[in-house]
Design a protein around this motif. Structure first.
Motif, PDB file in Angstrom:
ATOM      1  N   GLY A 127     -19.938   4.702 -17.639  1.00  0.00           N
ATOM      2  CA  GLY A 127     -19.290   3.396 -17.750  1.00  0.00           C
ATOM      3  C   GLY A 127     -17.784   3.505 -17.881  1.00  0.00           C
ATOM      4  N   SER A 128     -17.302   4.542 -18.547  1.00  0.00           N
ATOM      5  CA  SER A 128     -15.864   4.733 -18.713  1.00  0.00           C
ATOM      6  C   SER A 128     -15.195   5.127 -17.410  1.00  0.00           C
ATOM      7  CB  SER A 128     -15.607   5.794 -19.798  1.00  0.00           C
ATOM      8  OG  SER A 128     -16.130   5.375 -21.042  1.00  0.00           O
ATOM      9  N   TRP A 129     -15.828   6.024 -16.645  1.00  0.00           N
ATOM     10  CA  TRP A 129     -15.300   6.345 -15.318  1.00  0.00           C
ATOM     11  C   TRP A 129     -15.244   5.098 -14.443  1.00  0.00           C
ATOM     12  CZ3 TRP A 129     -12.635  10.447 -14.947  1.00  0.00           C
ATOM     13  CH2 TRP A 129     -13.038  11.692 -15.461  1.00  0.00           C
ATOM     14  N   THR A 130     -16.314   4.310 -14.506  1.00  0.00           N
ATOM     15  CA  THR A 130     -16.380   3.084 -13.709  1.00  0.00           C
ATOM     16  C   THR A 130     -15.292   2.101 -14.110  1.00  0.00           C
ATOM     17  OG1 THR A 130     -18.778   3.358 -13.465  1.00  0.00           O
ATOM     18  CG2 THR A 130     -17.857   1.173 -12.995  1.00  0.00           C
ATOM     19  N   ALA A 131     -15.054   1.980 -15.418  1.00  0.00           N
ATOM     20  CA  ALA A 131     -14.032   1.049 -15.905  1.00  0.00           C
ATOM     21  C   ALA A 131     -12.649   1.417 -15.376  1.00  0.00           C
ATOM     22  CB  ALA A 131     -14.029   1.036 -17.435  1.00  0.00           C
ATOM     23  N   LEU A 169      -6.166  10.614 -14.536  1.00  0.00           N
ATOM     24  CA  LEU A 169      -6.601   9.331 -14.006  1.00  0.00           C
ATOM     25  C   LEU A 169      -6.013   8.181 -14.808  1.00  0.00           C
ATOM     26  CD1 LEU A 169      -8.308   7.778 -11.977  1.00  0.00           C
ATOM     27  CD2 LEU A 169     -10.263   8.018 -13.513  1.00  0.00           C
ATOM     28  N   LEU A 170      -5.872   8.348 -16.113  1.00  0.00           N
ATOM     29  CA  LEU A 170      -5.270   7.311 -16.952  1.00  0.00           C
ATOM     30  C   LEU A 170      -3.859   6.990 -16.471  1.00  0.00           C
ATOM     31  CD1 LEU A 170      -5.371   5.537 -19.532  1.00  0.00           C
ATOM     32  CD2 LEU A 170      -4.402   7.493 -20.763  1.00  0.00           C
ATOM     33  N   ALA A 171      -3.090   8.010 -16.119  1.00  0.00           N
ATOM     34  CA  ALA A 171      -1.724   7.783 -15.633  1.00  0.00           C
ATOM     35  C   ALA A 171      -1.728   6.973 -14.343  1.00  0.00           C
ATOM     36  CB  ALA A 171      -1.021   9.122 -15.420  1.00  0.00           C
ATOM     37  N   MET A 172      -2.603   7.300 -13.425  1.00  0.00           N
ATOM     38  CA  MET A 172      -2.653   6.600 -12.137  1.00  0.00           C
ATOM     39  C   MET A 172      -3.097   5.150 -12.317  1.00  0.00           C
ATOM     40  SD  MET A 172      -4.399   9.725 -10.001  1.00  0.00           S
ATOM     41  CE  MET A 172      -4.342   8.901  -8.419  1.00  0.00           C
ATOM     42  N   VAL A 173      -4.081   4.924 -13.178  1.00  0.00           N
ATOM     43  CA  VAL A 173      -4.563   3.565 -13.427  1.00  0.00           C
ATOM     44  C   VAL A 173      -3.477   2.716 -14.077  1.00  0.00           C
ATOM     45  CG1 VAL A 173      -6.203   2.188 -14.758  1.00  0.00           C
ATOM     46  CG2 VAL A 173      -6.983   4.225 -13.548  1.00  0.00           C
ATOM     47  N   CYS A 174      -2.796   3.270 -15.075  1.00  0.00           N
ATOM     48  CA  CYS A 174      -1.743   2.516 -15.763  1.00  0.00           C
ATOM     49  C   CYS A 174      -0.593   2.184 -14.810  1.00  0.00           C
ATOM     50  CB  CYS A 174      -1.217   3.313 -16.954  1.00  0.00           C
ATOM     51  SG  CYS A 174      -2.406   3.467 -18.300  1.00  0.00           S
ATOM     52  N   ALA A 175      -0.306   3.076 -13.879  1.00  0.00           N
ATOM     53  CA  ALA A 175       0.742   2.809 -12.887  1.00  0.00           C
ATOM     54  C   ALA A 175       0.361   1.613 -12.017  1.00  0.00           C
ATOM     55  CB  ALA A 175       0.977   4.051 -12.043  1.00  0.00           C
ATOM     56  N   LEU A 176      -0.895   1.540 -11.599  1.00  0.00           N
ATOM     57  CA  LEU A 176      -1.339   0.418 -10.777  1.00  0.00           C
ATOM     58  C   LEU A 176      -1.404  -0.877 -11.580  1.00  0.00           C
ATOM     59  CD1 LEU A 176      -4.132   2.114  -8.635  1.00  0.00           C
ATOM     60  CD2 LEU A 176      -1.842   1.415  -7.902  1.00  0.00           C
ATOM     61  N   LEU A 217      -8.785  -0.514  -8.794  1.00  0.00           N
ATOM     62  CA  LEU A 217      -9.089  -1.329  -7.622  1.00  0.00           C
ATOM     63  C   LEU A 217      -8.686  -2.786  -7.844  1.00  0.00           C
ATOM     64  CD1 LEU A 217     -10.392  -1.559  -4.836  1.00  0.00           C
ATOM     65  CD2 LEU A 217     -12.601  -1.911  -5.970  1.00  0.00           C
ATOM     66  N   ALA A 218      -9.004  -3.331  -9.015  1.00  0.00           N
ATOM     67  CA  ALA A 218      -8.676  -4.729  -9.292  1.00  0.00           C
ATOM     68  C   ALA A 218      -7.170  -4.954  -9.330  1.00  0.00           C
ATOM     69  CB  ALA A 218      -9.309  -5.157 -10.615  1.00  0.00           C
ATOM     70  N   SER A 219      -6.433  -4.006  -9.888  1.00  0.00           N
ATOM     71  CA  SER A 219      -4.971  -4.142  -9.948  1.00  0.00           C
ATOM     72  C   SER A 219      -4.375  -4.158  -8.547  1.00  0.00           C
ATOM     73  CB  SER A 219      -4.370  -2.986 -10.761  1.00  0.00           C
ATOM     74  OG  SER A 219      -4.835  -3.000 -12.096  1.00  0.00           O
ATOM     75  N   LEU A 220      -4.857  -3.277  -7.689  1.00  0.00           N
ATOM     76  CA  LEU A 220      -4.334  -3.217  -6.325  1.00  0.00           C
ATOM     77  C   LEU A 220      -4.703  -4.477  -5.542  1.00  0.00           C
ATOM     78  CD1 LEU A 220      -2.791  -1.495  -4.318  1.00  0.00           C
ATOM     79  CD2 LEU A 220      -4.938  -0.404  -3.675  1.00  0.00           C
ATOM     80  N   LEU A 221      -5.933  -4.954  -5.675  1.00  0.00           N
ATOM     81  CA  LEU A 221      -6.347  -6.160  -4.975  1.00  0.00           C
ATOM     82  C   LEU A 221      -5.578  -7.382  -5.458  1.00  0.00           C
ATOM     83  CD1 LEU A 221     -10.232  -5.697  -4.751  1.00  0.00           C
ATOM     84  CD2 LEU A 221      -8.542  -5.419  -2.941  1.00  0.00           C
ATOM     85  N   LEU A 222      -5.345  -7.469  -6.762  1.00  0.00           N
ATOM     86  CA  LEU A 222      -4.575  -8.590  -7.305  1.00  0.00           C
ATOM     87  C   LEU A 222      -3.152  -8.580  -6.766  1.00  0.00           C
ATOM     88  CD1 LEU A 222      -4.268 -10.977  -9.239  1.00  0.00           C
ATOM     89  CD2 LEU A 222      -3.714  -9.334 -11.055  1.00  0.00           C
ATOM     90  N   ALA A 223      -2.545  -7.402  -6.727  1.00  0.00           N
ATOM     91  CA  ALA A 223      -1.184  -7.292  -6.206  1.00  0.00           C
ATOM     92  C   ALA A 223      -1.128  -7.690  -4.733  1.00  0.00           C
ATOM     93  CB  ALA A 223      -0.676  -5.865  -6.393  1.00  0.00           C
ATOM     94  N   LEU A 244       0.822  -1.200   0.000  1.00  0.00           N
ATOM     95  CA  LEU A 244       0.000   0.000   0.000  1.00  0.00           C
ATOM     96  C   LEU A 244       0.860   1.255   0.000  1.00  0.00           C
ATOM     97  CD1 LEU A 244      -2.784   1.298   0.145  1.00  0.00           C
ATOM     98  CD2 LEU A 244      -2.703   1.078   2.641  1.00  0.00           C
ATOM     99  N   ALA A 245       1.958   1.241   0.751  1.00  0.00           N
ATOM    100  CA  ALA A 245       2.858   2.391   0.763  1.00  0.00           C
ATOM    101  C   ALA A 245       3.466   2.620  -0.620  1.00  0.00           C
ATOM    102  CB  ALA A 245       3.960   2.181   1.792  1.00  0.00           C
ATOM    103  N   LYS A 246       3.876   1.546  -1.276  1.00  0.00           N
ATOM    104  CA  LYS A 246       4.439   1.677  -2.616  1.00  0.00           C
ATOM    105  C   LYS A 246       3.392   2.205  -3.596  1.00  0.00           C
ATOM    106  CE  LYS A 246       8.005  -1.912  -2.247  1.00  0.00           C
ATOM    107  NZ  LYS A 246       9.139  -1.017  -2.541  1.00  0.00           N
ATOM    108  N   ALA A 247       2.160   1.700  -3.472  1.00  0.00           N
ATOM    109  CA  ALA A 247       1.092   2.134  -4.380  1.00  0.00           C
ATOM    110  C   ALA A 247       0.751   3.601  -4.170  1.00  0.00           C
ATOM    111  CB  ALA A 247      -0.146   1.264  -4.177  1.00  0.00           C
ATOM    112  N   LEU A 248       0.722   4.047  -2.919  1.00  0.00           N
ATOM    113  CA  LEU A 248       0.398   5.444  -2.636  1.00  0.00           C
ATOM    114  C   LEU A 248       1.482   6.383  -3.156  1.00  0.00           C
ATOM    115  CD1 LEU A 248      -1.093   5.245   0.972  1.00  0.00           C
ATOM    116  CD2 LEU A 248      -2.305   5.763  -1.149  1.00  0.00           C
ATOM    117  N   VAL A 249       2.735   6.021  -2.937  1.00  0.00           N
ATOM    118  CA  VAL A 249       3.831   6.849  -3.455  1.00  0.00           C
ATOM    119  C   VAL A 249       3.790   6.875  -4.974  1.00  0.00           C
ATOM    120  CG1 VAL A 249       6.336   7.034  -3.670  1.00  0.00           C
ATOM    121  CG2 VAL A 249       5.312   6.539  -1.447  1.00  0.00           C
ATOM    122  N   LEU A 250       3.604   5.709  -5.575  1.00  0.00           N
ATOM    123  CA  LEU A 250       3.570   5.615  -7.036  1.00  0.00           C
ATOM    124  C   LEU A 250       2.446   6.456  -7.628  1.00  0.00           C
ATOM    125  CD1 LEU A 250       4.476   4.209  -9.708  1.00  0.00           C
ATOM    126  CD2 LEU A 250       2.816   2.406  -9.150  1.00  0.00           C
TER     127      LEU A 250
END
Length: 282
Positions: free
Chosen positions: A257-261, A179-186, A267-273, A127-133
């Motif tokens: 739907g795009s915002w939701t996606a 938001l695209l940048a943050m999602v791609c990072a996760l 969320l799914a990337s973080l939970l999987l990690a 979580l710390a790594k994800a927040l910094v990233l």
């Protein structure tokens, strides 16, 4: 008989205070910037985004004829000029690549054992790594895309077609890019935890972000649903002010739907990690 004397308390014998989460964040902040190439990649990526916006503005001005074009069409042209598909590609490449290296680099070098020995709580470490990233990528994308938007609109304002953040759709356009940048990072972070190899993690992230959208079209309902759920196509819908003059589709994407996606990908990337790092031995 006298009672045994108690050993004098020594300050050094006292238990060290438990590290707080903010201390972990500070440590991960230092770790993130310890790689010398990180600032260079961010600066180069931002420079490409701004330079592309300048080039697009000049191209738009060269082909613009005053008095032509619908107002909504010109707003879309002005927005696309500031952050085009090239800009989105740069954001995905930089954010996804850095995200993939955050943990994959530690796996490759073996430093992950030291990190987990120092912080046994794997969820807190991740979580710390994800927040910094995501914090760094949020600031970077906001600065890069915001600068590109400002420079581009200043150039276009000479012909009266420049926009401000207050114009309809402009804020959504900018927010979607950040938001695209943050999602791609996760997404990159999750791939890095799964693959655990630096080069392979970067390649895997590129395949997910760039190659996967090309496999699905709007031809059928199920392929359209998959396509609309991917980060790149979700961003593209949010960056489009209206579908009124777009190519007709039987299964168009929606703004909600795009915002939701994008939110679900994060969320799914973080939970999987989290799931993978808790179950794997290191």
């Amino acid at each position: 008989m006298t009672a045994p004397a108690r050993a004098a308390s020594v300050p050094g014998d006292a238990a060290e205070p438990r590290a707080r989460f903010r201390d972990l964040l500070a440590a991960e902040w230092i770790t993130f910037w310890s790689l010398r190439s990180t600032p260079a990649v961010l600066l180069l990526g931002a420079a490409v985004i701004v330079a592309t916006a300048v080039r697009n503005a000049r191209d738009t001005l060269d082909h613009y004829v005053p008095g032509t074009g619908r107002p909504d069409t010109m707003r879309q042209v002005a927005l696309d000029s500031s952050f085009s598909m090239v800009g989105a590609d740069v954001v995905m490449l930089v954010a996804g690549g850095l995200g993939a290296l955050v943990l994959a680099g530690e796996y490759a070098s073996g430093r992950i054992r030291t990190s987990l020995a120092a912080v046994p709580d794997r969820c807190a470490l991740l979580l710390a790594k994800a927040l910094v990233l995501t914090g760094v990528l949020f600031a970077w994308a906001a600065a890069a895309v915001g600068t590109a938007f400002g420079v581009d609109q200043a150039l276009l304002s000479d012909r009266g077609i420049g926009l401000s953040v207050a114009d309809p759709g402009a804020l959504r356009f900018l927010a979607a890019a950040v938001l695209l940048a943050m999602v791609c990072a996760l997404v990159g972070l999750a791939v890095g935890v799964l693959v655990r190899h630096s080069a392979a993690s970067v390649v895997g992230t590129i395949l997910v972000l760039f190659f996967l959208p090309s496999l699905f079209t709007d031809t059928y309902r199920w392929t359209a649903d998959v396509s609309h759920a991917l980060p790149f196509t979700a961003w593209r819908r949010l960056a489009t002010l209206s579908l009124a003059h777009a190519r007709p589709s039987d299964h168009p994407a929606t703004v909600a739907g795009s915002w939701t996606a994008l939110a679900l990908w994060a969320l799914a990337s973080l939970l999987l990690a989290v799931l993978v790092i808790r179950r794997r031995d290191h």
